[in-house]
Design a protein around this motif. Sequence first.
Motif, PDB file in Angstrom:
ATOM      1  N   UNK A  48       5.285  21.326  39.547  1.00  0.00           N
ATOM      2  CA  UNK A  48       5.492  22.270  40.567  1.00  0.00           C
ATOM      3  C   UNK A  48       5.909  23.781  39.689  1.00  0.00           C
ATOM      4  N   UNK A  49       6.959  23.305  38.586  1.00  0.00           N
ATOM      5  CA  UNK A  49       7.364  24.458  37.722  1.00  0.00           C
ATOM      6  C   UNK A  49       6.237  24.848  37.012  1.00  0.00           C
TER       7      UNK A  49
ATOM      8  N   UNK B 120       3.826  32.973  38.431  1.00  0.00           N
ATOM      9  CA  UNK B 120       4.981  34.029  38.462  1.00  0.00           C
ATOM     10  C   UNK B 120       5.695  33.616  37.149  1.00  0.00           C
ATOM     11  N   UNK B 121       5.428  34.005  35.922  1.00  0.00           N
ATOM     12  CA  UNK B 121       6.116  33.904  34.662  1.00  0.00           C
ATOM     13  C   UNK B 121       7.527  34.243  34.815  1.00  0.00           C
ATOM     14  N   UNK B 122       7.859  35.328  35.510  1.00  0.00           N
ATOM     15  CA  UNK B 122       9.532  35.673  35.639  1.00  0.00           C
ATOM     16  C   UNK B 122      10.392  34.814  36.553  1.00  0.00           C
ATOM     17  N   UNK B 123       9.786  33.987  37.184  1.00  0.00           N
ATOM     18  CA  UNK B 123      10.616  33.122  38.471  1.00  0.00           C
ATOM     19  C   UNK B 123      11.316  32.132  37.466  1.00  0.00           C
TER      20      UNK B 123
ATOM     21  N   UNK C 161       4.464  25.916  27.028  1.00  0.00           N
ATOM     22  CA  UNK C 161       3.614  26.768  25.915  1.00  0.00           C
ATOM     23  C   UNK C 161       2.006  26.549  26.020  1.00  0.00           C
ATOM     24  N   UNK C 162       1.838  25.785  26.994  1.00  0.00           N
ATOM     25  CA  UNK C 162       0.416  25.772  26.974  1.00  0.00           C
ATOM     26  C   UNK C 162      -0.435  26.684  27.889  1.00  0.00           C
ATOM     27  N   UNK C 163      -1.458  27.132  27.459  1.00  0.00           N
ATOM     28  CA  UNK C 163      -2.066  28.356  27.970  1.00  0.00           C
ATOM     29  C   UNK C 163      -2.508  28.035  29.153  1.00  0.00           C
ATOM     30  N   UNK C 164      -2.710  29.035  30.113  1.00  0.00           N
ATOM     31  CA  UNK C 164      -3.112  28.892  31.599  1.00  0.00           C
ATOM     32  C   UNK C 164      -4.584  28.297  31.705  1.00  0.00           C
TER      33      UNK C 164
END
Length: 491
Positions: free
Chosen positions: A265-266, A273-276, A242-245
């Motif tokens: 890593x995650x 790649x948010x959808x991965x 939930x932490x912003x980029x």
Amino acid sequence: MTTQFYDRLSNDFTQLLESGVNCDVSIEVGEVSLVNIYKVHSIILQSRSPYFKKKFDEITFNENHVKVLKLPNISVKEFSVIIKYVYSGEISLEKLENSVIFDLLIASNELELDELVEYLQSYLVNDNSSWLILNFAQVYRTSYQVKNFKIIRDFCNNIITKHPNTIFESENFHSLPEDALISILKQDNLQLEEGKIWEYVIEWGKAKNPTLPTNLDKWTSDNFLSLKKTLKECLPHIRYFSISGEDVVEKIYPYQQLLEHQLFSDINIKFITPSKSISSIVLPPRKILNETLPSRIISIPLSSSIISNEHALEISSWIDRKEIPYIENNPYEFKLLVRGSRDGFNVKTIYNKRDKVSKTIIILKVKDTHEILGGYNPLDLENNNDQWKKTKDSFVLSLKNANMKNSILSRAFDSNSTIGNLPSDLELSFGHNLRLIGNLKNEKRCYCMKSNDYSKPIYSSEFILSPFCLLSGKYFFSVKEYEVFKISPRK
């Protein structure tokens, strides 16, 4: 139908306590210099409390066939309330200060009086929540040190989720127990950005490792390992995803060695790649109620060398007669009008600087004792007009500091309470409860007196001047510094 005669039973047991007949236990309460001895009956105390049953089983009778129990950690005032409750089932709290009631709660828990512990918690939460908030860090820390304080602990957690700055910005935050911090981190509705929560956790961990280098560039792998061990139980409760980029780059990356390799890593994968899909546990985002989140207490433009922002919030609450004090976003601005070290210490200076100015507060730091005294005046001060002015909205005060456990508020009794506007006599007075005379620094002429103008004394009891005693130098004080502020609504 069963008829109950509890009042008679309570009265009979109270008389038994007072009579001292057939007592077989002597309880010594208080410290060595302030010990009070209570003659009581073991059969009654051990039937009311598992603590007393265990203690009396351990203690043998002396040559007088009496068991002696010492309770040095409980004050005479606290035990007097407790022993009356044990015998009569009655308790009266009206004349006790909230700090004494809180200590009474701690003592009741030590003596395993569960019914009284629950009642006192409810009493403080329901009727004296303002005191709990003003002493929040102490109360919250104690609620986690004492596991039976669930009612107060739940109250504190509710305050923290809505106003997290009450604890995160507290000067006692670094001394917060680990289990208390973890409990906060688990709250789904904690109203704070996740990146800010991460920062506070890192700050808390650093405080537990004072030898860590100040400059992060000089940290070694061992330094990171030490901090990681300290935060081992806290880190799993951060909502990393939930932490912003921007916060990931600025706040997480510098401390990446604290995280397990797979988790870091995650975080990168989700960032890029948010959808991965990922293998790390993804905690749900917190339930934020407001779009705009408070990250820190909004600072007051307070130019003071005597009082803090917390003091200003407390004073503002008193002005508005709030039962629950302000804990952030002060509705008032404190504009400095006069300062002793800058403008001079003569009372005449105060009149010159605030002629025809209303809604002001004067704050004093007493020389030697360092007590912080003051008074709020809703009326105009007049430079060329000696008179005693009447108002029901004024008050005098003593603020908590390193030497003062709790603040004292003493309000005007009614509309006949007075403020002495006496420039010709070089005097400014709040009834007789606080009188400022002459040169506040060089002349030792200020004093406080018990009077009918305001509800209670505000100065150290040993220095309170009685209306019936002769004027003596011991009752007078001088001022190390003073400040006068104009109180105005914030724009």
